[in-house]
Design an enzyme around this catalytic site. Structure first.
Site, mmCIF file in Angstrom:
data_model
loop_
_atom_site.group_PDB
_atom_site.id
_atom_site.type_symbol
_atom_site.label_atom_id
_atom_site.label_comp_id
_atom_site.label_asym_id
_atom_site.label_seq_id
_atom_site.Cartn_x
_atom_site.Cartn_y
_atom_site.Cartn_z
ATOM 1 N N PRO A 40 -4.860 14.413 3.920
ATOM 2 C CA PRO A 40 -4.614 13.336 4.613
ATOM 3 C C PRO A 40 -3.545 12.478 4.209
ATOM 4 O O PRO A 40 -3.549 12.145 3.059
ATOM 5 C CB PRO A 40 -6.087 12.548 4.873
ATOM 6 C CG PRO A 40 -6.874 12.910 3.727
ATOM 7 C CD PRO A 40 -6.402 14.186 3.318
ATOM 8 N N HIS A 50 1.383 5.164 -2.295
ATOM 9 C CA HIS A 50 0.879 6.121 -3.158
ATOM 10 C C HIS A 50 2.067 6.726 -3.800
ATOM 11 O O HIS A 50 3.114 7.668 -3.191
ATOM 12 C CB HIS A 50 0.113 7.112 -2.577
ATOM 13 C CG HIS A 50 -1.191 6.347 -1.869
ATOM 14 N ND1 HIS A 50 -2.441 6.503 -2.726
ATOM 15 C CD2 HIS A 50 -1.362 6.146 -0.706
ATOM 16 C CE1 HIS A 50 -3.293 5.868 -1.885
ATOM 17 N NE2 HIS A 50 -2.655 5.561 -0.588
ATOM 18 N N LEU A 51 2.267 6.315 -5.227
ATOM 19 C CA LEU A 51 3.728 7.146 -6.127
ATOM 20 C C LEU A 51 3.106 8.338 -6.618
ATOM 21 O O LEU A 51 3.921 8.737 -7.326
ATOM 22 C CB LEU A 51 4.259 6.128 -6.825
ATOM 23 C CG LEU A 51 4.948 5.057 -5.924
ATOM 24 C CD1 LEU A 51 5.733 3.925 -6.748
ATOM 25 C CD2 LEU A 51 5.725 5.248 -4.655
ATOM 26 N N ASN A 70 -5.957 9.382 7.184
ATOM 27 C CA ASN A 70 -7.073 8.722 6.729
ATOM 28 C C ASN A 70 -6.810 7.219 6.761
ATOM 29 O O ASN A 70 -6.306 6.786 5.803
ATOM 30 C CB ASN A 70 -7.777 9.327 5.486
ATOM 31 C CG ASN A 70 -9.320 8.598 5.153
ATOM 32 O OD1 ASN A 70 -9.587 7.811 6.117
ATOM 33 N ND2 ASN A 70 -9.719 9.279 4.121
ATOM 34 N N ASN A 86 -5.485 5.818 -7.055
ATOM 35 C CA ASN A 86 -6.102 7.192 -6.840
ATOM 36 C C ASN A 86 -5.004 8.268 -7.649
ATOM 37 O O ASN A 86 -4.558 9.354 -6.957
ATOM 38 C CB ASN A 86 -6.357 7.577 -5.614
ATOM 39 C CG ASN A 86 -5.588 7.616 -4.533
ATOM 40 O OD1 ASN A 86 -4.421 7.034 -4.595
ATOM 41 N ND2 ASN A 86 -5.574 8.057 -3.370
ATOM 42 N N HIS A 115 0.961 -1.217 -0.079
ATOM 43 C CA HIS A 115 -0.106 -0.137 0.012
ATOM 44 C C HIS A 115 0.834 1.196 -0.092
ATOM 45 O O HIS A 115 1.366 1.651 1.215
ATOM 46 C CB HIS A 115 -0.828 -0.030 1.131
ATOM 47 C CG HIS A 115 -1.910 1.012 1.174
ATOM 48 N ND1 HIS A 115 -3.224 0.793 1.938
ATOM 49 C CD2 HIS A 115 -2.060 2.234 0.714
ATOM 50 C CE1 HIS A 115 -3.982 1.710 1.891
ATOM 51 N NE2 HIS A 115 -3.179 2.883 1.155
ATOM 52 N N HIS A 133 -5.326 -0.332 6.204
ATOM 53 C CA HIS A 133 -5.113 0.459 7.267
ATOM 54 C C HIS A 133 -6.075 0.286 8.679
ATOM 55 O O HIS A 133 -6.807 1.089 8.780
ATOM 56 C CB HIS A 133 -4.903 1.848 6.758
ATOM 57 C CG HIS A 133 -5.710 2.417 5.838
ATOM 58 N ND1 HIS A 133 -7.143 2.245 5.889
ATOM 59 C CD2 HIS A 133 -5.526 3.128 4.694
ATOM 60 C CE1 HIS A 133 -7.879 2.802 4.882
ATOM 61 N NE2 HIS A 133 -6.748 3.206 4.229
ATOM 62 N N ASP A 140 1.182 2.806 3.736
ATOM 63 C CA ASP A 140 0.276 3.679 3.209
ATOM 64 C C ASP A 140 1.156 5.105 3.054
ATOM 65 O O ASP A 140 0.742 6.215 3.371
ATOM 66 C CB ASP A 140 -0.772 4.052 4.175
ATOM 67 C CG ASP A 140 -2.012 4.873 3.666
ATOM 68 O OD1 ASP A 140 -2.107 5.219 2.220
ATOM 69 O OD2 ASP A 140 -3.106 5.170 4.229
ATOM 70 N N HIS A 171 -10.827 0.236 1.581
ATOM 71 C CA HIS A 171 -10.555 1.352 2.308
ATOM 72 C C HIS A 171 -12.094 1.358 3.085
ATOM 73 O O HIS A 171 -13.060 1.879 2.435
ATOM 74 C CB HIS A 171 -10.256 2.509 1.513
ATOM 75 C CG HIS A 171 -10.424 3.655 2.176
ATOM 76 N ND1 HIS A 171 -9.239 4.637 2.249
ATOM 77 C CD2 HIS A 171 -11.563 4.457 2.988
ATOM 78 C CE1 HIS A 171 -9.716 5.784 2.951
ATOM 79 N NE2 HIS A 171 -10.991 5.728 3.161
#
Length: 465
Positions: free
Chosen positions: A356, A93-94, A311, A125, A91, A265, A338, A212
């Site tokens: 977040p 986010h790049l 979040n 996302n 998990h 998470h 995350d 999520h």
């Protein structure tokens, strides 16, 4: 699949398995590519020994390894440092495509290498959303060309993250990226009919759904855990039930419709109890916890610093205690960072307007060691289980999370337990600086990371061109 499935082999058994990695940035083979790790403690156990890596695999273990190494092999004197399987993060986010000002595949891969990771899964996302093969393939190709860790794109469950229409799982699974996990992370698939269809559809293509868990009608406008601190500070509260109601619903759906569902998470004591119930029923439900939900609480909100907005929100001490015990007991399967980079303008603002998310790749191993290992409660095999083996098993990822043994892929990391360091956002490889641990002493450090026999992090720094 049950929660007790063994990790897959390093082969690619069918057209929908993960793509063979490393082809776009091949690693040299032969004697000139040998790496000799001198004096490592495998899993932190026994006496220091040598490990010889050749042609991307572990070729020999033992004091004789140095004698059979080529004369021009790269020799790393590691002097009693801990050798572990390379870490796997389910998990991250790049941010690419769309927010390259905050992170790219290249900078995120460098952060991953410095954190000991050899594989990461980057969430959907992005802008545009990763809901079609073209975007997923672009991200995968960039990860391959960067070649600091294996970057696997996560497809969105719904088109455009809108929660109305399913993404074409089959097309993305058949793409060059071979997408094996889908998630609307950042948003919840709150429509039960859509989630049921997603679970049923996922069975046919054998992909994992990562949820999520957030009932949006209970969190509208919420920015902090619903408790005493939020009430006193005038921050709108985010109740535990918003998470737990979705965990309960999706556990029952996984039970009835048989798909593999993963809880992103986990953050509450109640979620732990629901996971415990689901495991007892042999429901194919797995879960992750972040380092920040294991170590930070909502007491940090007193400063109104936007870096602490995340979040789901930071919870109370009783939640962190329950999450720690659940990870030890196997109720929560693994740790995931995350990793969520944001620009300074998105964090240096009013708390309720802050975006977040927190950085996590470069600090996670040190935090897990601090919480569980350095006090003697757990050993380094526990770290290998929750940060490498279980994530690889859950995602069915070949070649990672494997035992440290002759013939196994040389995806490894080395932990220096004699070197502490101070977390400073400015000195991290990530393009962003939003670490909640700024100025905090980290008790151990990743000195070396190795991907298929190639050193990707040397003396604590990513090996970038």
């Amino acid at each position: 699949m049950t929660n007790n499935d063994k990790s897959p082999s390093a082969t690619y058994p069918d057209d929908r398995a993960y793509p063979a990695t490393g082809d776009l940035a091949p690693v040299p083979t032969g004697a000139e590519a040998e790496v000799l790790l001198q004096g490592v403690l495998i899993y932190g156990e026994g006496e220091p020994t040598d490990v010889l890596l050749r042609d991307g695999v572990i070729a020999e273990i033992g004091q004789a390894a140095g004698k059979t190494a080529a004369t021009n092999a790269e020799v790393l004197d590691l002097n009693g440092q801990i050798l572990l399987p390379g870490l796997v993060d389910m998990h991250v986010h790049l941010r690419e495509p769309g927010r390259e000002d905050t992170e790219t595949v290249a900078t995120g891969s460098a952060a991953a290498a410095q954190g000991g990771f050899t594989a990461v899964f980057t969430m959907a996302n992005t802008a545009p959303v990763m809901d079609n093969p073209t975007i997923a393939e672009t991200v995968w190709y960039k990860g391959q060309k960067t070649n600091l860790c294996d970057v696997h794109p996560v497809g969105s469950i719904s088109k455009g993250l809108q929660g109305k229409e399913l993404t074409e799982f089959g097309m993305m699974a058949d793409s060059d990226a071979k997408v094996r996990m889908f998630s609307d992370d950042g948003k919840c698939v709150d429509d039960p009919r859509l989630m049921r269809r997603a679970i049923e559809y996922s069975r046919g293509v054998d992909v994992l759904l990562a949820q999520h868990c957030e009932e949006p009608r209970l969190t509208e406008g919420a920015v902090a855990h619903e408790g005493d601190h939020a009430a006193r500070l005038g921050l709108r509260g985010w109740p535990r039930v918003a998470e737990e109601s979705i965990v309960a619903r999706d556990a029952i759906m996984a039970r009835d419709y048989g798909g593999r569902v993963h809880i992103c998470h986990a953050s509450t004591e109640g979620t732990v109890e629901l996971l415990k119930w689901a495991k007892a029923q042999n429901i194919p439900l797995t879960a992750e916890v972040t380092p920040h939900h294991l170590i930070l609480t909502d007491e940090r909100l007193e400063t109104f610093d936007g870096v602490n907005r995340v979040n789901p929100p930071l919870r109370e001490e009783r939640d962190t205690r329950a999450l720690r015990q659940a990870l030890v007991d196997g109720i929560i399967d693994c740790v995931a960072t995350d990793h969520a980079p944001h620009g300074s303008e998105e964090k240096c603002c009013e708390f309720d307007k802050a975006r977040p998310g927190m950085l996590g790749l470069e600090t996670s191993l040190a935090l897990i060691a601090q919480i569980f290992v350095l006090n003697g409660d757990q050993d380094w095999r526990f770290v290998a289980r929750v940060m490498s083996e279980r994530p690889a098993q859950i995602t069915k990822l070949p070649g990672h999370g494997r035992p440290i043994a002759v013939g196994e892929p040389a995806n490894l990391c080395v932990v220096d337990t004699t070197t502490s360091w101070v977390a400073e956002g400015e000195k991290m490889a990530s393009k962003s600086r939003n670490t909640p641990y700024e100025g905090m002493d980290m008790p151990v450090k990743i000195s070396t990371t190795i991907l298929r026999g190639k050193v990707t992090c040397r003396e604590g720094l990513a090996v970038t061109e």
